[in-house]
Design an enzyme around this catalytic site. Structure first.
Site, PDB file in Angstrom:
ATOM      1  N   ASP A  27      39.294  35.273  37.282  1.00 57.53           N
ATOM      2  CA  ASP A  27      39.085  35.290  38.735  1.00 57.53           C
ATOM      3  C   ASP A  27      38.756  33.914  39.323  1.00 57.53           C
ATOM      4  OD1 ASP A  27      39.278  38.119  39.731  1.00 57.53           O
ATOM      5  OD2 ASP A  27      37.836  38.457  38.117  1.00 57.53           O
TER       6      ASP A  27
ATOM      7  N   GLU B  76      35.406  31.265  46.664  1.00 59.49           N
ATOM      8  CA  GLU B  76      34.452  31.613  47.722  1.00 59.49           C
ATOM      9  C   GLU B  76      33.228  32.366  47.198  1.00 59.49           C
ATOM     10  OE1 GLU B  76      34.916  33.701  51.922  1.00 59.49           O
ATOM     11  OE2 GLU B  76      35.379  35.082  50.313  1.00 59.49           O
ATOM     12  N   ASP B  77      33.426  33.152  46.140  1.00 56.65           N
ATOM     13  CA  ASP B  77      32.317  33.993  45.671  1.00 56.65           C
ATOM     14  C   ASP B  77      31.220  33.210  44.965  1.00 56.65           C
ATOM     15  OD1 ASP B  77      33.405  36.387  46.592  1.00 56.65           O
ATOM     16  OD2 ASP B  77      34.779  36.436  44.893  1.00 56.65           O
TER      17      ASP B  77
ATOM     18  N   ARG C  30      32.181  36.689  35.876  1.00 55.22           N
ATOM     19  CA  ARG C  30      32.492  35.613  36.807  1.00 55.22           C
ATOM     20  C   ARG C  30      31.433  34.491  36.793  1.00 55.22           C
ATOM     21  NH1 ARG C  30      35.056  36.846  42.290  1.00 55.22           N
ATOM     22  NH2 ARG C  30      35.415  34.645  41.880  1.00 55.22           N
TER      23      ARG C  30
ATOM     24  N   ARG D   1      28.465  44.142  44.498  1.00 54.61           N
ATOM     25  CA  ARG D   1      28.258  42.804  43.918  1.00 54.61           C
ATOM     26  C   ARG D   1      26.978  42.127  44.392  1.00 54.61           C
ATOM     27  NH1 ARG D   1      33.294  40.777  42.201  1.00 54.61           N
ATOM     28  NH2 ARG D   1      34.296  42.493  41.101  1.00 54.61           N
TER      29      ARG D   1
ATOM     30  N   HIS E 292      34.036  43.495  49.223  1.00 53.59           N
ATOM     31  CA  HIS E 292      33.112  42.571  49.894  1.00 53.59           C
ATOM     32  C   HIS E 292      33.082  42.839  51.400  1.00 53.59           C
ATOM     33  CE1 HIS E 292      34.101  39.613  46.435  1.00 53.59           C
ATOM     34  NE2 HIS E 292      32.847  39.999  46.278  1.00 53.59           N
TER      35      HIS E 292
ATOM     36  N   CYS F 232      38.868  34.230  50.200  1.00 55.44           N
ATOM     37  CA  CYS F 232      38.368  34.110  48.817  1.00 55.44           C
ATOM     38  C   CYS F 232      38.806  32.830  48.120  1.00 55.44           C
ATOM     39  CB  CYS F 232      38.899  35.264  47.962  1.00 55.44           C
ATOM     40  SG  CYS F 232      38.612  36.881  48.639  1.00 55.44           S
TER      41      CYS F 232
HETATM   42  N1  GLY Z   1      39.080  40.244  41.340  1.00 53.12           N
HETATM   43  C1  GLY Z   1      38.143  39.735  42.267  1.00 53.12           C
HETATM   44  C2  GLY Z   1      36.778  40.163  41.907  1.00 53.12           C
HETATM   45  O1  GLY Z   1      36.659  41.298  41.556  1.00 53.12           O
HETATM   46  O2  GLY Z   1      35.828  39.442  41.887  1.00 53.12           O
END
Ligand code: GLY
Length: 263
Positions: free
Chosen positions: A61, A66-67, A86, A131, A161, A248
């Site tokens: 990912d 952005e995350d 991640r 998340r 999100h 993202c």
């Molecule tokens: N595939 C993007 C996420 O789940 O973070």
């Protein structure tokens, strides 16, 4: 002020990405990379300098930068992503952001994905998602309240999100998918509901005076253009299968001294 857009290449392993709400369908890596390059070009066309960070083929990912961080004028907050797979994405991003902003890092038990944070001026709307947990909301408040930001929790339903379902359009305008967020939660803002059947268009990216919108949602685009929004449509069919949208794939920072590009 010039805008720097940090991006990261589509990983060879993107097919093994995290999925929460979508079923796994084959992703064509070549097409995904082509679409991602066109996205980077759209960022340039909108006035950004694009800097591509090193790829990370073992991190499926990694393209969704952005995350991993929330960049404000005063600080870059390195998040603690909700998906354990991640968290290894953070080091490369933190290393670069440390050259551009003072860093603040979130720690356990907080989890927060940048995709859950929609900023409008000094208000940070933050999704309550799978998340981003309560401790993540609190950690974000602890870091940003002393800087004059207000954190407002937003309930979301049926999406990964907050920004899967709501995006800033500029000024006091927000694009929303009313099937997944309540427009009335954005008190004082003008909301633009996406037409029924175009929920996936609710993720859009305002950059400069342009809003990048996903290709294939003509009614949303017409609605925005009729409201005077300058749109640039970008194909995102492949990364959409990985539950990734247009916001993202970049971190945008206003920077006074701009580095050269390394496309
Ligand atoms: N595939 C993007 C996420 O789940 O973070």
């Amino acid at each position: 002020m010039p805008v720097l857009a940090l991006t990261r290449p589509v990983s060879e392993s993107i097919a093994r990405c995290e999925l929460t709400f979508s079923s796994r369908t084959p992703i064509d890596v070549r097409t995904a990379r082509k679409q991602h390059s066109a996205y980077e070009q759209a960022l340039r066309d909108a006035g950004c300098t694009v800097e591509r960070l090193p790829g990370a083929d073992t991190l499926p990912d990694a393209v969704f930068v952005e995350d991993i961080a929330l960049v404000l004028d005063e600080v870059a907050i390195i998040t603690r992503p909700g998906a354990v797979s991640r968290r290894a994405e953070s080091s490369a991003i933190a290393e670069r952001l440390a050259e551009l902003r003072p860093l603040a890092k979130m720690a356990a038990p907080a989890t927060l994905d940048g995709g859950d944070v929609l900023r409008v001026g000094r208000t940070l709307y933050v999704g309550r998602s799978t998340r981003t947990n309560r401790a993540g909301h609190e950690a974000l408040t602890d870091i940003t309240a002393p800087l004059g930001y207000e954190v407002i929790p937003i309930e979301i339903g049926g999406c990964l999100h907050l920004k899967s379902a709501a995006s800033w359009l500029g000024e006091d305008r927000v694009l929303v998918d009313p099937a997944r967020v309540r427009p009335t939660d954005f008190h004082g803002l003008e909301t633009f509901p996406v037409p029924e059947g175009e929920g996936a268009a609710a993720n859009a990216l305002r950059v400069g005076d342009t809003v990048l919108v996903a290709e294939g949602f003509p009614r949303t685009r017409s609605m925005l253009e009729n409201a005077g929004v300058k749109c640039h449509a970008v194909a995102n069919t492949e990364l959409a299968k990985a539950e990734g949208g247009l916001t993202c794939c970049s971190l945008l920072l206003e920077c006074s001294g701009m580095p050269g590009e390394n496309p």
